[in-house]
Design a protein around this motif. Sequence first.
Motif, short mmCIF file in Angstrom:
data_model
loop_
_atom_site.label_atom_id
_atom_site.label_comp_id
_atom_site.label_asym_id
_atom_site.label_seq_id
_atom_site.Cartn_x
_atom_site.Cartn_y
_atom_site.Cartn_z
N ALA A 190 11.02 7.03 -11.59
CA ALA A 190 11.58 7.33 -10.28
C ALA A 190 12.28 6.11 -9.69
CB ALA A 190 10.48 7.83 -9.34
N CYS A 191 11.61 4.95 -9.76
CA CYS A 191 12.22 3.72 -9.23
C CYS A 191 13.53 3.40 -9.95
CB CYS A 191 11.24 2.56 -9.39
SG CYS A 191 9.83 2.59 -8.27
N GLY A 192 13.52 3.53 -11.28
CA GLY A 192 14.71 3.21 -12.07
C GLY A 192 15.87 4.13 -11.81
N LEU A 193 15.60 5.43 -11.72
CA LEU A 193 16.68 6.38 -11.48
C LEU A 193 17.27 6.23 -10.08
CD1 LEU A 193 15.24 9.56 -13.21
CD2 LEU A 193 17.30 8.32 -13.86
N LEU B 298 21.16 -1.23 -16.44
CA LEU B 298 19.96 -1.55 -15.67
C LEU B 298 18.72 -1.41 -16.54
CD1 LEU B 298 22.10 0.08 -13.67
CD2 LEU B 298 20.28 -0.30 -12.01
N ARG B 299 17.72 -2.23 -16.28
CA ARG B 299 16.43 -2.04 -16.93
C ARG B 299 15.52 -1.29 -15.97
NH1 ARG B 299 13.81 -7.88 -18.01
NH2 ARG B 299 11.95 -6.59 -18.29
N VAL B 300 14.79 -0.33 -16.49
CA VAL B 300 14.07 0.62 -15.66
C VAL B 300 13.01 -0.04 -14.78
CG1 VAL B 300 12.24 1.20 -17.32
CG2 VAL B 300 13.06 2.94 -15.70
N ASP B 301 12.46 -1.16 -15.23
CA ASP B 301 11.37 -1.77 -14.48
C ASP B 301 11.82 -2.80 -13.44
OD1 ASP B 301 12.21 -3.43 -16.50
OD2 ASP B 301 10.23 -3.73 -17.39
N GLN B 302 13.12 -3.05 -13.34
CA GLN B 302 13.63 -4.02 -12.36
C GLN B 302 13.31 -3.57 -10.94
OE1 GLN B 302 16.05 -6.75 -13.52
NE2 GLN B 302 15.27 -7.69 -11.66
N ALA B 303 13.67 -2.33 -10.61
CA ALA B 303 13.41 -1.81 -9.27
C ALA B 303 11.91 -1.66 -9.03
CB ALA B 303 14.11 -0.47 -9.09
N LEU B 304 11.18 -1.35 -10.09
CA LEU B 304 9.72 -1.22 -10.00
C LEU B 304 9.11 -2.54 -9.55
CD1 LEU B 304 7.30 0.73 -10.73
CD2 LEU B 304 7.24 -0.45 -12.92
N ALA B 305 9.54 -3.63 -10.17
CA ALA B 305 9.02 -4.95 -9.81
C ALA B 305 9.40 -5.31 -8.38
CB ALA B 305 9.56 -5.99 -10.78
N ALA B 306 10.64 -5.02 -8.02
CA ALA B 306 11.11 -5.35 -6.67
C ALA B 306 10.27 -4.65 -5.60
CB ALA B 306 12.58 -4.98 -6.53
N GLN B 307 9.97 -3.37 -5.83
CA GLN B 307 9.18 -2.62 -4.86
C GLN B 307 7.74 -3.09 -4.83
OE1 GLN B 307 9.53 1.66 -5.14
NE2 GLN B 307 7.69 2.02 -3.93
N ALA B 308 7.16 -3.27 -5.99
CA ALA B 308 5.75 -3.64 -6.07
C ALA B 308 5.46 -4.98 -5.42
CB ALA B 308 5.30 -3.64 -7.53
N MET B 309 6.33 -5.96 -5.67
CA MET B 309 6.06 -7.32 -5.22
C MET B 309 6.23 -7.50 -3.71
SD MET B 309 4.85 -8.74 -7.80
CE MET B 309 4.68 -10.42 -7.18
N GLN B 310 6.69 -6.48 -3.03
CA GLN B 310 6.76 -6.53 -1.57
C GLN B 310 5.45 -6.07 -0.93
OE1 GLN B 310 9.18 -7.81 0.51
NE2 GLN B 310 9.86 -8.63 -1.45
N THR B 311 4.48 -5.72 -1.76
CA THR B 311 3.18 -5.26 -1.26
C THR B 311 2.28 -6.47 -0.99
OG1 THR B 311 3.34 -3.29 -2.65
CG2 THR B 311 1.18 -3.81 -1.75
N PRO B 312 1.69 -6.57 0.21
CA PRO B 312 0.74 -7.65 0.45
C PRO B 312 -0.58 -7.34 -0.26
CG PRO B 312 0.90 -6.23 2.38
CD PRO B 312 1.92 -5.74 1.40
N GLY B 313 -1.23 -8.37 -0.78
CA GLY B 313 -2.52 -8.16 -1.42
C GLY B 313 -2.43 -8.20 -2.93
N ASN B 314 -3.44 -7.62 -3.57
CA ASN B 314 -3.56 -7.67 -5.03
C ASN B 314 -2.70 -6.61 -5.69
OD1 ASN B 314 -5.52 -9.75 -4.90
ND2 ASN B 314 -7.12 -8.23 -4.48
N ILE B 315 -1.82 -7.04 -6.59
CA ILE B 315 -0.94 -6.14 -7.33
C ILE B 315 -1.35 -6.21 -8.80
CG2 ILE B 315 1.45 -5.64 -8.00
CD1 ILE B 315 2.21 -7.34 -5.43
N VAL B 316 -1.80 -5.09 -9.33
CA VAL B 316 -2.23 -5.02 -10.73
C VAL B 316 -1.21 -4.22 -11.52
CG1 VAL B 316 -4.01 -4.25 -12.35
CG2 VAL B 316 -4.66 -5.23 -10.13
N VAL B 317 -0.59 -4.84 -12.50
CA VAL B 317 0.42 -4.20 -13.34
C VAL B 317 -0.21 -3.88 -14.69
CG1 VAL B 317 2.70 -4.41 -14.36
CG2 VAL B 317 2.22 -5.52 -12.17
N LEU B 318 -0.19 -2.61 -15.05
CA LEU B 318 -0.80 -2.16 -16.30
C LEU B 318 0.25 -1.95 -17.38
CD1 LEU B 318 -3.35 0.47 -14.92
CD2 LEU B 318 -3.75 -1.95 -15.43
#
Length: 213
Positions: free
Chosen positions: A201-204, A93-113
Amino acid sequence: MRITCLHTADSNIAVFDNAARQLGLMHHEITHLSRPDLLAAAERAGGLTAELRQQTAELLVNLAANADRVLLTCSTLGAAATLANESSAAPVLRVDQALAAQAMQTPGNIVVLCAVETTLSPTRTLFEQAEKHPQAALEVRLVNGAWEKFKQGNLAGYLQTVAAAADAAYRQGANCVVLAQASMAGAAELTQTGVPLTSPACGLRAVVAKPEA
């Protein structure tokens, strides 16, 4: 469960052990391998080359021979996990896969740093491919000056710089701020205007939830 993490920064070992403790996952056997040379090679090349992707994938496959799950914690090298899964004995697994999945379910502006320039393109691609909320709007930003501090060993300054960028994003109207790289996770504890999503946390959580291949 035997979980092996492949890092490209030595300091991420403590980051993931801390996340595992907070999530109550220490009953799993978690081991770490750190290969900073892989990220350094990607930086020199200006990104993930085909040769480096193959080299990283072979390493991941070797690690999977003695693990139940392998977690690649470097966002720049993320595409190597996909390649490794073609011949791996255990899920990679890549650690940011779950991170992206969770974040993109948010309505509105999503800023990825992102802190490393070589992470911008693979991170943007990953988040764009994730299933998204109809009202989600994505922006991927580089935190200028942060990675220089990290490479100088100034971890406190690095995290403060990332936290300041996260606070600025919230003040500018972000509904969700995401810290794309695992090394940035500690900055979430320093923000003043919101709590960003972090990848350890998301990845684990995704690793322990992943069914057998």
